[in-house]
Design a protein around this motif. Structure first.
Motif: not given
Length: 944
Positions: A269-271, A294-299, A306-312, A317-320
C-alpha cells in the motif's frame, strides 16, 4: 454644596458613600415632575449611569428596559430626547404599551397595587400618584416624539435626515423581497453585458477553482447571495490577504518523484501510494492531492516531531526530505487555487456592487441593508454633533434591546450615538450639580446565550465589546427567571454546565490550530464555563423528560423477500419519531385543552409535517409566522391557472388545471388549448388580478375544507395588496405567493414553529422533536477576519474544506477556526432558547442512537452526556427505542398547575401576544385635552 458625610459614618449608611448630588435650579425647573428631594443620587445614578444588563431567558429584559425608560422620564427628560430600539415591531409595541399601561394603571386611584408595583420598579417608594398621571398625559401629548422603534425604522429615519450625505436620490423608497430579487437579477444581467467574454470565462473558472460552470448567471447569483452581504463594506484588497509560498524548483520536484519511485517500503500500500505521488509530481498535476491524507500526516509529523505514517505503517526516514518537497508543492497549489478564487470573488463582488448601485440609484429603490451600509460609511466621517444636529431633536438617552443580535454594520452606526451620549459632559466636569433634563445616558440589555441570528449578520461578541468600547459602563447580571419552573431551570443549568462531559469537549492533544475539533471543544468549554445557574422566582410544578423514539425495524426486500432486509432510511426514522411526538402532543392537549403548547423544530419542512399529523388527530394547531400559501392544494391549482395564462404554450400548467375542480369552470377542451388562458387573461385585464383570483377561489370553495377556504381567502387578500402594474408579470405574483409566509388568522393552543420563530414567546409545555440534527451543518461560503467589530473586515476568504486547513497561514487557521467556534456557540444558544421557552413542561425526543456510546455531534448527544451521572452503571441505553434517558419532576404537572392560580410576581408579567388577558373591571381615566403639537420630522409610531 453639602459636604459628604465623615468616613466614620459612611459604613453605617451606604447611600452616603457617594457624594451628594445637587440639582440645578433655574426657571425651567418647574417642568420637573418630581420634587427636588425625590431626585436622590440613587435615582439619578439608576437613570443615567451607563449600564449593560446580561439578562437570561425569562428574567425580565423588557421590564428592565421599561424601568430605565420610566426613570429617565420621571426625572424630567423630554420624551424627544429618548431613543429606544429593538429588532421587531412587536417588541417595540410591547415596550410602548408597557410604559403607557404601567403609568395609566399607577394613576388609577382604585389600583393601589399598580402604584406600589411602579414604585418598586423605579426604586421610588414615595412616588406620588399624581406624578404618574402627569407623565402619562405628557407622553400622550407627545407620543409622536417618544422614539421607540426598530433598528430598521431608526436607520430609515436617519437616512431621510441625511439624504445628501448618503447620496440618496429624491423620492427614494424601500424595497420588498420580491423587488430585491428582480433588482439583483437585473444587476447581474447588466454586469455580464459589461464584461468581455474572456473576462467572464476567466472569472467563472477561478470561482470554481478551475471548473467551468455551464450556467454563468446562476453561478454569479450564487456567489453574490453567499458573499456580497459580508464583503460589501470591505475593499477589493480585503480579498488579497492570503500569502502564498513559492513553489519548489522544478528540478527538486523531479528528483523527489524519482526518489519516491526508488523507495521500497515493505507494505504494498505504501509503494502504490508513493508511485501515485510521483506520477502527480512528474505531471505537475497537484490539485487532486490537496486533500490527500498523506499530506495531512506529513503536517502532523512536523507538528509532533514524530515519524510520518500512513495508517499504522511507517515510511523510511530517508524520505523525510522528499516529503517536505511534496508538501511545499501541494501547499503552494492549494493556496494558489484559493487565492485565485478569492481574487475572482472580490472582482465579482466589486463589479456587482457597481452594477447594483447603479440599478438601485436609477430605480430609487433600496433595501434596509443598503441604508445601514451607507450610514456606517458616512458616520465614520461625520462628527456626533453634526449627526445630532440633523435630527428633529438631540438624542440624550440611548436604550438598546436584544443587543446580542446586533450586526457589526449596525453597531458602527449605533456606536457613534452611544459615544455621544456617554462622553459628552458639562463644561464643569468636577461639579456634582446635575440637571436631569440635560443629562445623558446609555443602556443596553441582552443575552449572549440567546444569540441565534448569526446567519443574518448578528455577532454576539459585540455585546461583550461594549465593556471595552463604552467608557464607564456598568455590567449587571440577571439570572432569576419569572417564567419557568425550577425543575425546568435545574435541567437547563445541568445541561449546559456539564457540556464538558461530552467527548466533543475534549481538547485534542497536541493542540493543532488547523484541527476543527480544537475549536469545537473550545466552544463547549467556554459556554459551560460562562453559563450561570438559573433560578426561579415562582414556585411552579414542572416536568422534564428526554426519551428515544420508536426503533424502526428493517423491512423485507420486495425484490428479494428471502434476502437481506433493507435498513430503514433517515426519512423512515424521522417519520416514526414525528408520529410518536404528535401522539404525545395530542394526548397532553386532550388532557388539558387550555394548556399552551409550543412545538419547536429546526426546519420548516418538519413544521408542515407535524401540522398534518396533528390535524389528523383533531388537534387545533397553527404555525407561528405562517407558511407560504402553497401549503394548500387549492392555492396551487390557482397558481397553475395563472402560470397557464403567463405561458399558454407550456402544457404542464394546463394539465394540472385540467385535473382539478377548475376544469368544470374553464374551457379546457383538447381541440382549443388557448381558450382557457385567453379567457383568464381578459378577466385579469378587465377586472383586475384580485377579481380573477376571487372567481377561481369561488369555483374551488365547495370542494375545500375550512382550512383550505381560509388559505383561499388569504390568497385573495394577498392579491389585493399586490401592486399589479403594466411592468409586472403574473409570475412575479406567483413567486410572491411561493415565498411569502402568511400566518393563520388566529393562533391555536398548539403552535408549531422553528426555534428562531419562537424567540420572545413562552408556553406551558414545549416539545423538541429535532434535537438529533447536526449541530452546525455546512460551512459558509466565505469567512471574514474581523479584529475590530466596529470596523469593516480586515480580510476575506472563500471557505475551504477542513482537510486543507493545515496549508493555511496561522492567521487564517484562527479565522476559519473562529467561525467554527461561533457556529458551535450559536448551536448551543439555539438549544438554550428552545429549552427556556417552557414554563413547566419540557419534552425532548431523539431517534435511537446507532452508537452505543452516543458520541454524535448533535444536541441530543450533548444532553445525554450532560444529564447522565458519570460512571453510572444503570444508565439507560440510548440505542433502544422508547427509552427514557432523563426525567425530572412531576409527570402530572399540569394537574397541579390547574389547582393553583398562576400569578406573575416580579419583573416579567409576560403574556403571549395572542393570549387574552384576564377580565377586569374597566379603568376610568380622565384625559387632559391635547393641544396642537408641532410634528416636524417626527419619528412616527406607525413606522416603529
Amino acid at each position: 454644596m453639602s459636604k459628604p458625610s465623615p468616613p466614620s459614618n459612611q459604613a453605617d449608611n451606604p447611600l452616603d458613600q457617594t457624594p451628594l448630588i445637587e440639582i440645578a435650579t433655574d426657571d425651567a425647573m418647574d417642568e420637573l415632575l418630581l420634587e427636588r428631594e425625590m431626585l436622590t443620587p440613587e435615582l439619578l445614578r439608576g437613570a443615567f449611569e451607563p449600564t449593560l444588563v446580561r439578562a437570561s431567558a425569562g428574567t425580565g429584559k423588557t421590564y428592565q428596559l421599561t424601568a430605565r425608560l420610566l426613570k429617565i422620564l420621571l426625572t424630567g427628560a423630554p420624551p424627544e430626547s429618548v431613543l429606544a430600539t429593538t429588532f421587531t415591531r412587536k417588541a417595540a409595541g410591547e415596550i410602548l404599551t408597557r410604559v403607557l399601561t404601567t403609568l395609566g394603571d399607577a394613576a388609577d386611584p382604585e389600583n393601589p397595587e399598580a402604584l406600589a408595583s411602579l414604585q418598586s420598579q423605579v426604586g421610588l417608594p414615595g412616588l406620588p400618584r399624581h406624578v404618574c398621571g402627569q407623565l402619562f398625559h405628557r407622553l400622550l401629548k407627545n407620543i409622536h416624539r417618544l422614539r421607540i422603534c426598530t433598528l430598521d425604522s431608526l436607520f430609515s429615519q436617519l437616512a431621510r435626515a441625511l439624504p445628501f450625505e448618503l447620496d440618496l436620490p429624491p423620492g427614494w423608497r424601500l424595497t420588498d423581497e420580491i423587488e430585491e430579487v428582480w433588482l439583483r437579477q437585473l444587476a447581474i444581467g447588466n454586469m455580464i453585458d459589461s464584461l468581455q467574454t474572456a473576462e467572464i470565462e476567466s472569472l467563472i473558472s477561478m470561482l470554481g477553482r478551475g471548473d467551468v460552470k455551464r450556467n454563468i448567471a446562476r453561478e454569479l447569483i450564487q456567489v453574490v447571495e453567499t458573499t456580497y452581504g459580508l464583503s460589501r463594506q470591505a475593499s477589493v484588497e480585503a480579498w488579497d490577504q492570503l500569502d502564498v509560498p513559492s513553489r519548489p524548483e522544478s528540478a527538486d520536484m523531479t528528483r523527489t518523484a524519482g526518489s519516491m519511485r526508488m523507495a521500497q517500503p515493505k507494505q504494498k500500500s505504501l509503494r502504490d501510494l508513493l508511485e501515485k505521488m510521483a506520477d502527480h509530481l512528474d505531471a505537475r498535476d497537484l490539485a487532486p492531492l490537496v486533500e490527500q491524507t498523506l499530506l495531512k500526516n506529513i503536517y502532523k509529523a512536523r507538528l509532533t516531531n514524530e515519524e510520518i505514517k500512513f495508517g499504522r505503517s511507517k515510511f523510511p526516514p530517508e524520505l523525510n526530505a522528499d516529503f517536505e518537497i511534496l508538501y511545499q508543492a501541494v501547499k503552494c497549489e492549494s493556496l494558489s487555487l484559493l487565492r485565485s478564487q478569492n481574487h475572482a470573488t472580490g472582482s465579482v463582488a466589486d463589479h456587482y456592487n457597481q452594477a447594483i448601485t447603479t440599478v438601485k440609484q436609477s430605480q430609487r429603490s433600496f433595501a434596509f441593508d443598503d441604508i445601514a451600509v451607507r450610514l456606517a460609511a458616512v458616520f465614520t466621517t461625520l462628527s456626533a454633533e453634526t449627526i445630532q444636529s440633523k435630527l428633529d431633536s438631540k438624542i440624550d438617552h440611548l436604550l438598546l434591546d436584544e443587543f446580542q443580535d446586533t450586526a457589526p454594520v449596525q453597531w458602527q452606526v449605533l456606536k457613534v450615538i452611544a459615544d455621544s451620549v456617554v462622553t459628552q459632559k458639562d463644561a464643569d466636569t468636577t461639579s456634582n450639580i446635575i440637571d436631569p433634563r440635560r443629562s445623558q445616558s446609555f443602556f443596553c440589555v441582552g443575552d449572549t446565550k440567546q444569540a441565534i441570528y448569526g446567519w443574518r449578520g448578528g455577532v454576539a461578541e459585540i455585546f461583550d465589546a461594549v465593556d471595552e468600547q463604552i467608557p464607564g459602563v456598568r455590567s449587571v447580571a440577571q439570572d432569576q427567571s419569572y417564567r419557568s419552573s425550577q425543575v425546568v431551570l435545574d435541567a437547563v443549568t445541568n445541561a449546559f454546565q456539564n457540556l464538558t462531559r461530552h467527548p466533543l469537549a475534549e481538547t485534542p492533544s497536541p493542540e493543532d490550530p488547523s484541527d476543527k475539533a480544537v475549536y469545537e471543544a473550545e466552544a463547549l468549554q467556554e459556554f459551560a464555563k460562562a453559563f450561570p445557574p438559573q433560578t426561579a422566582a415562582k414556585d411552579l410544578p414542572g416536568f422534564v423528560q428526554f426519551m428515544t423514539g420508536p426503533k424502526v425495524s428493517p423491512k423485507p426486500d420486495p425484490q428479494n423477500p428471502d434476502g437481506k432486509p433493507i435498513k430503514p432510511t433517515a426519512a423512515d426514522i424521522q417519520a416514526a419519531l414525528v408520529d410518536q411526538v404528535a401522539s404525545r402532543i395530542a394526548s397532553l392537549h386532550q388532557s388539558d385543552p387550555g394548556l399552551s403548547i409550543g412545538v419547536l423544530t429546526r426546519t420548516n419542512a418538519t413544521v408542515a409535517t407535524l401540522i398534518d399529523q396533528l390535524e389528523a388527530r383533531d388537534v387545533d394547531v397553527s404555525a407561528e409566522g405562517g407558511n407560504p400559501l402553497v401549503d394548500s392544494v387549492a392555492v396551487r391549482w390557482i397558481l397553475s391557472a395563472l402560470m397557464m395564462v403567463e405561458h399558454p404554450g407550456d402544457g404542464r400548467w394546463r394539465h394540472h388545471v385540467a385535473f382539478s375542480p377548475l376544469a368544470e369552470h374553464l374551457p379546457l377542451s383538447d381541440d382549443d388549448k388557448l381558450t382557457a388562458a385567453n379567457q383568464l387573461r381578459r378577466l385579469i385585464e378587465d377586472q383586475g388580478l384580485p377579481e380573477a383570483i376571487q372567481f377561481l377561489a369561488s369555483a374551488l370553495e365547495p370542494t375545500c375544507d375550512d382550512r383550505e377556504r381560509v388559505r383561499l381567502q388569504q390568497l385573495v387578500e394577498l392579491a389585493t395588496l399586490f401592486h399589479h402594474t403594466a411592468r409586472s408579470r403574473l409570475r412575479d405574483f406567483v413567486e410572491l405567493v411561493r415565498i411569502k409566509r402568511v400566518q393563520r388568522p388566529k393562533a391555536a393552543a398548539v403552535r408549531v414553529m422553528t426555534v428562531h420563530q419562537s424567540k420572545g414567546l413562552e408556553f406551558d409545555a414545549v416539545f423538541l422533536p429535532e434535537i438529533h440534527k447536526e449541530l452546525i451543518g455546512q460551512s459558509p461560503q466565505c469567512v471574514a477576519d474581523l479584529p475590530d467589530l466596529g470596523k469593516p473586515p480586515a480580510g476575506l476568504s472563500r471557505s475551504v474544506g477542513e482537510k486543507q486547513w493545515h496549508y493555511l497561514p496561522l492567521r487564517w487557521q484562527r479565522t476559519f477556526g473562529g467561525n467554527v467556534t461561533a457556529r458551535m456557540t450559536e448551536a448551543m444558544c439555539l438549544l438554550y432558547v428552545a429549552m427556556t421557552r417552557a414554563r413547566q413542561g419540557l419534552y425532548l425526543f431523539t431517534p435511537p442512537s446507532t452508537k452505543s456510546d452516543f458520541a454524535n455531534k448533535n444536541s441530543a448527544s450533548l444532553l445525554f452526556h450532560a444529564w447522565r451521572t458519570p460512571d453510572a452503571e444503570d444508565s439507560a441505553d440510548p440505542s433502544e427505542g422508547n427509552t427514557v434517558l432523563f426525567e425530572s419532576g412531576d409527570e402530572d404537572w399540569w394537574q397541579a398547575a390547574n389547582s393553583e392560580q398562576p400569578d406573575h410576581p416580579g419583573p416579567e408579567p409576560h403574556q403571549p401576544a395572542d393570549t387574552p388577558m384576564e377580565s377586569a373591571e374597566p379603568i376610568q381615566l380622565a384625559f387632559q385635552p391635547i393641544g396642537d403639537t408641532p410634528r416636524r420630522n417626527a419619528f412616527l409610531p406607525a413606522e416603529c
